[in-house]
Write an enzyme that holds these catalytic residues in place. Sequence first.
Site, PDB file in Angstrom:
ATOM      1  N   GLU A  27      46.748  42.136  35.919  1.00 57.79           N
ATOM      2  CA  GLU A  27      46.582  40.687  36.060  1.00 57.79           C
ATOM      3  C   GLU A  27      47.085  39.954  34.819  1.00 57.79           C
ATOM      4  O   GLU A  27      47.550  38.823  34.906  1.00 57.79           O
ATOM      5  CB  GLU A  27      45.092  40.393  36.345  1.00 57.79           C
ATOM      6  CG  GLU A  27      44.771  38.943  36.655  1.00 57.79           C
ATOM      7  CD  GLU A  27      44.396  38.156  35.415  1.00 57.79           C
ATOM      8  OE1 GLU A  27      44.460  36.916  35.472  1.00 57.79           O
ATOM      9  OE2 GLU A  27      44.044  38.775  34.400  1.00 57.79           O
ATOM     10  N   HIS A 328      42.322  41.313  39.530  1.00 56.00           N
ATOM     11  CA  HIS A 328      41.509  41.035  38.353  1.00 56.00           C
ATOM     12  C   HIS A 328      40.538  42.189  38.103  1.00 56.00           C
ATOM     13  O   HIS A 328      40.392  42.672  36.970  1.00 56.00           O
ATOM     14  CB  HIS A 328      40.730  39.736  38.580  1.00 56.00           C
ATOM     15  CG  HIS A 328      40.658  38.857  37.370  1.00 56.00           C
ATOM     16  ND1 HIS A 328      39.603  38.910  36.487  1.00 56.00           N
ATOM     17  CD2 HIS A 328      41.489  37.904  36.898  1.00 56.00           C
ATOM     18  CE1 HIS A 328      39.782  38.016  35.526  1.00 56.00           C
ATOM     19  NE2 HIS A 328      40.925  37.390  35.741  1.00 56.00           N
TER      20      HIS A 328
END
Length: 353
Positions: A27, A328
């Site tokens: 991410e 994430h």
Amino acid sequence: MNNEFESKISNQNIKTSFLKIDGSYGEGGGQILRTTLSLSILTGKPIEIFNIRVKRKNPGLQAQHLAAILAAQKISQAKTFGAKIGSKILRFEPKKIKPGKYEFDIGTAGSTTLVAQTILLPLAFAKHPSEILIIGGTHNPLAPPFHYFSEIFLPMIEKLGIKVEVKLEKYGFYPKGGGRLRLFVQPIKELKAKNFLERGELLEISGLSVVANLPIDIAKRQKKALIDYLKDLLSIPNEKIKIEQVKTFSPGTFIFLKAKFENILAGFSSLGEKGKPAEKVGQEVAEQFLRYYQSGQCLDPHLADQIILYLALVKKSFSFTVSILTNHLLTHIWLLEKILNIKIKIEDQKISL
């Protein structure tokens, strides 16, 4: 790698061994920085983060990230290099955790909750209580809004032994910020082990619709859109979604939904913006809740991403299920494995150690 940085450190003849972290992995956002800082302080390991946010529109450290670094530096008496706006590399050498009374001003509408999360965990393992005032944004895009932080995250990590109280002294919206978040952190000796595999029955739905420096009708429309969208699934009593009108330095709108189950809490939120109808704001929260509810899994994606740091430090096995396996979360797992030298298993939507 930054040539100026390399030349300076070579001239200093540094003997310290730094754990190197690639800030562009997965991410590639600010969470790599924040978690690395927290764990560096806790473990005492000096760290070097390079390629910080290089994939982002404004690469390198921004005001919010710098505030987190300076806060981490202050509470750990750390030595740093590269702590400046735009820097894509940082070296951080912590010393001892120093509890106390602190004030950190981001200087922009950057997220106060993200700065709080950077220093909360290390201060929980200090020898004495701490009180921290953080000034900036309290309800930001791509960050836990204050109400998620206070109503979901803190009660859930309390199940693991963390003792924190928080007060919202003033709302802060983009672009001027000026919001005030005050934390009271109590010391603990160890974290408790906990699994999150079954959420249990839905016990209660509640929420809040807020406008700042704007007509209260906007908050009412946000609320109505939320309730109407979910009416075929469940009936939300009108009084369960509160409405609030506040004064701030910048106008803004916000809606938050809290779902209380037998075993866990889940939260969903959306922010208004110029040109975005109030109905859309309310609908977005309803859609988030619906996706989570229909998944049948235990943790909402934001909670899974945030609580895994604490679970990884318990020193015992853990398991949880999550409604959405986000990039994430996958990035956070990679980082925890690298710093803590552990192996976390991923099986569909189940995460375990």
